[in-house]
Design a protein around this motif. Structure first.
Motif, PDB file in Angstrom:
ATOM      1  N   GLU A  36      -9.196  -4.996   5.635  1.00  0.00           N
ATOM      2  CA  GLU A  36      -8.912  -3.756   4.941  1.00  0.00           C
ATOM      3  C   GLU A  36      -8.027  -2.878   5.807  1.00  0.00           C
ATOM      4  N   ASP A  37      -7.055  -2.245   5.202  1.00  0.00           N
ATOM      5  CA  ASP A  37      -6.287  -1.185   5.862  1.00  0.00           C
ATOM      6  C   ASP A  37      -5.723  -1.619   7.214  1.00  0.00           C
ATOM      7  N   ARG A  92       0.835  -1.199   0.000  1.00  0.00           N
ATOM      8  CA  ARG A  92       0.000   0.000   0.000  1.00  0.00           C
ATOM      9  C   ARG A  92       0.876   1.257   0.000  1.00  0.00           C
ATOM     10  N   ASP A 101      -7.383  -4.168  -0.002  1.00  0.00           N
ATOM     11  CA  ASP A 101      -6.887  -2.927  -0.594  1.00  0.00           C
ATOM     12  C   ASP A 101      -5.445  -3.076  -1.052  1.00  0.00           C
ATOM     13  N   VAL A 150     -13.232   1.783   1.782  1.00  0.00           N
ATOM     14  CA  VAL A 150     -11.775   1.636   1.742  1.00  0.00           C
ATOM     15  C   VAL A 150     -11.392   0.539   0.759  1.00  0.00           C
ATOM     16  N   ARG A 162     -13.914   8.806   3.310  1.00  0.00           N
ATOM     17  CA  ARG A 162     -12.608   8.225   3.066  1.00  0.00           C
ATOM     18  C   ARG A 162     -11.950   8.861   1.840  1.00  0.00           C
ATOM     19  N   SER A 178     -10.429   1.035  -3.512  1.00  0.00           N
ATOM     20  CA  SER A 178      -9.153   0.422  -3.888  1.00  0.00           C
ATOM     21  C   SER A 178      -9.359  -0.613  -4.984  1.00  0.00           C
TER      22      SER A 178
END
Length: 948
Positions: free
Chosen positions: A590-591, A434, A537, A601, A667, A605
């Motif tokens: 996620e994240d 990321r 993501d 999110v 976001r 992505s």
């Protein structure tokens, strides 16, 4: 979600669960994962305490192999070797920024002191760091210790200590030579004419804590397990140096789970030392001869002990001659390593000391500056920005170069990674794809001697990513990695057959890595660092960064090489990661959250990842002429467009006015990098307003902590430049950039930034950087924001960002510039005609879809006619006629007419879109049913009078 919050919130549950399993089998292993989790309640308080302890680091110095960090008082708090990823070889564990020494042991790290002979015959002793207050509770913290860089484009650090009462000034220049694994401190002591000090004996103290292994899934190991480590420290008389070697290799019953290596360190002066003491650490045992304890209590005659094994504590001294008012000494901290474990590297590290003693410091500094300049000197700087903005931007570039590692190879023979930070608190010495997508984005566009990109670095970085993508059974060595081999949780779970995947899928705090995905992050050697895998993501960002390098270089051989990795992402996102009930992406981590979630999110992505896969497949069709790539492009485009519709239905929050339903906040990914809609679209405008509302209180001084404000500013800045009437102007974006540079970054000294910032409400109320500074991703996001906000003097830097991330809407941008209708018509069997002028404002020739909507003035409108235009050249206009056959419609009175222009399908018609159509126009819609974004419209409220 930030790394800080991941480790703080999501990770703690998982780490404690795994730790419980560890404790059941092997008590010695547990602290490597759980040491900070055990301190959670003591560390989580917002008023200054960080979950993993504060990052006591103000400057980063290194050569891509040895990375050294010092705090604001000149204490060496990080000594990363043999690479920026692992491992920290100095003992320093901070607990609370409000406490003296950030709550670490008083003897933690490496620092300087002075034994002073006074004119009255007495002897005094001071640690130089104590010439300023020791705790941030005191608002005058650091007033007598100042730090600055020797040059803007290098990393030679100058730390100045002053004591007016003693009449002494000490200037320390610190550097790491380009080709030598030695940290050098050049120390000048000056006595003023009013000083009562007649003689000085300089003291260098250190407590190296050697680490010769790492643990998969436990990136905290090198500092969490400090209490378990030990080595032999020996004063070597012929070399006049203290050598640390032969670290303990007892890693508990289960043994270590990371690849081992050999390590040694050493400390020495340039000339003959006057005293030495090698002892045990009194804070880690009962060691009355600990030199830190002796000196701090005023005992300046050291016993001269030569050797100790265990938790060590070491001091060397050197007598200076102040007869002429000043004298100088040079101090060396060397390191040596070998990939084979169990080697005694004492001789090797001694040789590095001897080599360092022969170096010319001036030549070292000049060579290091020239070395950095080849990578950063040509990079554009924000035009008209403040000095702080420019200096933080420049430091961001230097920080990236420092941590690039192209030497450490993974098991498949590929090297080339970039860690988020060298800091160990938090444990960010790993490469997240990321973050890496943004690293690559900026490296490709702005770094290098001419500021036109370091393409070789990005290509190597992406090949490293490809070699680590989940694809067991694929072609080796390039693309056959199995991440699940690392999910054995220190041997508790068998690493073969179905066991890793079974355990990961059945345990809420573990995660399986699907084919085409990646683990959370990786050490430099490709071993999995964090305990989470298969984040949706990060999988999507993998496709983005692999494709983006081709958009910059147009290197066809590169695309041929990496396309199999892009295809795996495209297939996973198209076939396997689909929620059939909603059309959204599947529920996945996620994240950096352990919980399986389904939010904007991941949605934004995945949308970007599918768009990238579509373009890559289309490019492969153009390059090879093979139909299978066109087929893939069509499939990926259909899934992209279907997801786009689902995002509008399920993530758009009409009441709040942003994309964020299910997540609770606007976001920034819905803007950059996804840009789900044009920036002047009403929904996107509302989303951008909400993004600004999210960060505005920070810039107005109304918040006590925050993070990643640059993410919002990137999208807001692009929108401000692309829109004729932006909802958030460029002036506000610049206000945010300036606040970050003036407050979040440490612009009073070294211009570094952490992942977060905190307001020290318990002290002076000032903002300070926090969490893993310099946080390389946060710094690079700032640099990106500064170029968007200010552009560069040539006016070309912004275009390299905006042209690409906003590409879809640049290629599909039209306006209704004129609209005319008949005055009246018969409502029975008549034909009404409306003429409109459509202007193509896109950067390429484009066709558009037009809709004619009619109805009684003020009432509901319905679609009465539709058509596709012929291709319009960039900037070209065409008058079109839309006819409405009224038929048997029972209408009368004033009629309202609206003409709308929409993105067209790949063929421009309403029929089925074929693979070649999408391959030729990969940014167009794959089918008419996916129309969701109106580009422009014009309305005549009293277009004509209908009569019956």
């Amino acid at each position: 979600m930030s790394r800080f919050l991941w480790y703080a919130l999501s990770g703690i549950g998982g780490l404690l669960l795994i730790s419980a399993a560890f404790l059941a089998v092997n008590v010695a292993e547990a602290p490597k994962i759980a040491c900070s989790a055990a301190e959670m309640e003591k560390k989580k308080n917002r008023s200054g305490r960080e979950v993993w302890g504060p990052t006591d680091l103000n400057a980063q110095i290194g050569n891509q192999k040895l990375l050294v960090g010092t705090n604001q008082k000149g204490t060496l708090t990080v000594f990363k070797y043999p690479n920026p990823s692992y491992a920290d070889q100095i003992k320093h564990h901070a607990f609370d920024r409000r406490a003296p020494y950030y709550g670490s042991d008083p003897n933690a790290g490496a620092f300087l002191g002075v034994i002073m002979k006074m004119e009255d015959g007495s002897t005094k002793f001071d640690w130089l760091r104590e010439w300023g207050p020791l705790s941030t509770k005191n608002p005058e913290y650091g007033d007598h210790v100042n730090q600055r860089w020797r040059s803007k484009s290098s990393d030679a650090l100058i730390t100045e200590f002053s004591n007016d009462a003693l009449g002494l000034n000490v200037r320390v220049t610190s550097t790491v030579p380009r080709g030598e694994d030695v940290f050098i401190r050049d120390i000048t002591v000056e006595r003023t004419s009013q000083s009562s000090v007649s003689g000085i004996e300089l003291v260098s103290y250190e407590n190296f804590n050697l680490v010769e292994d790492k643990d998969e899934l436990a990136p905290t190991q090198d500092w969490c397990s400090e209490g378990e480590n030990g080595e032999t420290a020996t004063y070597v008389h012929p070399t006049d140096a203290v050598v640390h070697a032969s670290p303990d290799r007892d890693h508990g019953w289960l043994g270590q789970s990371g690849a081992e290596f050999s390590i040694a360190t050493a400390m020495a002066f340039d000339g003959k030392s006057s005293q030495h003491q090698v002892s045990g650490d009194d804070y880690r045992g009962d060691h009355s001869n600990d030199p830190y304890r002796l000196l701090s209590e005023g005992d300046t005659n050291l016993p001269g002990q030569d050797q100790f094994r265990g938790q060590t504590s070491v001091a060397l001294t050197k007598t200076l001659d102040l007869e002429d008012g000043q004298d100088q000494a040079r101090l060396y901290f060397a390191a040596a390593s070998a990939p084979t474990p169990g080697k005694d590297l004492s001789d090797a590290v001694i040789q590095k000391i001897e080599t360092a003693r022969s170096l010319s410091l001036q030549q070292v500094l000049q060579e290091k500056r020239r070395w950095f300049e080849q990578y950063v000197q040509g990079a554009p700087m924000p035009a008209g920005a403040s000095e702080n903005v420019s200096r933080v931007s420049r430091r961001s570039l230097v920080s990236v170069v420092q941590v690039w590692d192209d030497q450490t190879q993974n098991e498949h023979g590929f090297g080339g990674n970039l860690v988020a930070s060298i800091a160990t608190q938090g444990p960010y010495g790993a490469d997240w794809i990321r973050d890496g997508a943004y690293f690559n984005y900026m490296l490709d566009r702005y770094f290098g001697p001419e500021g036109d990109g370091l393409h070789k670095w990005v290509a190597q970085h992406n090949r490293w990513y490809m070699s680590l993508q989940q694809n067991p059974g694929g072609p080796c060595p390039e693309h056959c990695h199995d991440n699940m081999q690392d999910y054995d949780f220190a041997g508790l779970i068998p690493s073969f057959g179905p066991f890793p995947e079974w355990f990961a899928q059945s345990t809420p705090t573990a995660s399986v890595v699907p084919r085409g995905g990646w683990a959370m992050n990786y050490y430099a050697d490709g071993q999995v660092a964090g305990p989470l895998g298969g984040e949706i993501d990060e999988t999507a960002y993998g496709a983005w960064t692999l494709w983006d390098h081709y958009t910059v270089t147009e290197n066809e051989s590169y695309l041929r090489r990496v396309y199999p990795a892009i295809r795996l992402v495209g297939e996973y996102l198209t076939e396997d990661c689909v929620d059939e009930s909603t059309g959204l992406q599947c529920s996945r981590p996620e994240d950096d959250n352990f919980e399986h979630t389904q939010t904007i999110v991941g949605g934004a992505s995945v949308y970007r990842g599918l768009a990238s896969a579509t373009k890559a497949a289309a490019a492969m069709h153009r390059i090879t002429g093979k139909s299978r790539y066109a087929d893939q492009a069509l499939r990926y485009a259909r899934r992209r467009d279907a997801l786009g519709q689902a995002i509008e239905k399920h993530y758009w929050d009409g009441e709040e006015g942003y994309y964020g339903r299910r997540k609770g906040s606007p976001r920034p990914r819905a803007a950059m990098p996804a840009f789900l809609r044009p920036v002047d679209d009403p929904r996107m405008e509302n989303h951008l307003k909400s993004m600004w509302s999210n960060v505005r209180p920070t810039f107005e001084g109304k918040e006590d902590q925050g993070l990643y404000e640059a993410k919002e500013l990137i999208g807001l800045g692009i929108a401000a430049r692309e829109s004729e009437n932006p909802v958030v102007g460029l002036d506000k974006v610049r206000k945010g950039v300036n606040w970050i540079a003036d407050h979040h970054a440490r612009s009073n000294s070294t211009y570094v930034m952490g992942e977060q910032w905190v307001r020290e409400t318990y002290a002076d109320g000032e903002v300070d950087s926090a969490v893993s500074q310099p946080h390389v991703w946060e710094q690079l996001l700032f640099y990106m924001t500064s170029l968007i906000a200010y552009d560069d003097p040539a006016g070309s830097a912004y275009e390299k960002i905006g042209n690409d991330v906003y590409e879809t809407w640049r290629k599909h941008d039209a306006e209704i510039t004129s609209l005319d209708a008949e005055d009246s018509f018969s409502a029975s069997g008549d034909t009404a005609e409306v003429e409109a002028i459509v202007t193509n404002e896109a950067s390429v020739a484009q066709r558009y879809h037009l809709k004619l909507k009619t109805g009684e003035a003020g009432g509901k409108l319905r679609t009465s006619a539709a058509m596709d235009t012929k291709p319009l050249p960039p900037g070209g206009s065409r008058r079109v006629s839309l006819k409405w056959d009224t038929g048997d419609d029972r209408i009368s009175g004033q009629q309202e007419v609206r003409v709308e222009v929409w993105r067209a399908t790949a063929t421009g018609g309403d029929g089925e879109v074929g693979p070649t159509d999408v391959a030729n126009q990969p940014t167009s819609l794959s089918a008419k049913q996916y129309r969701r974004v109106r580009l422009d419209s014009d309305t005549l409220t009293q277009a004509f009078e209908a009569s019956r």
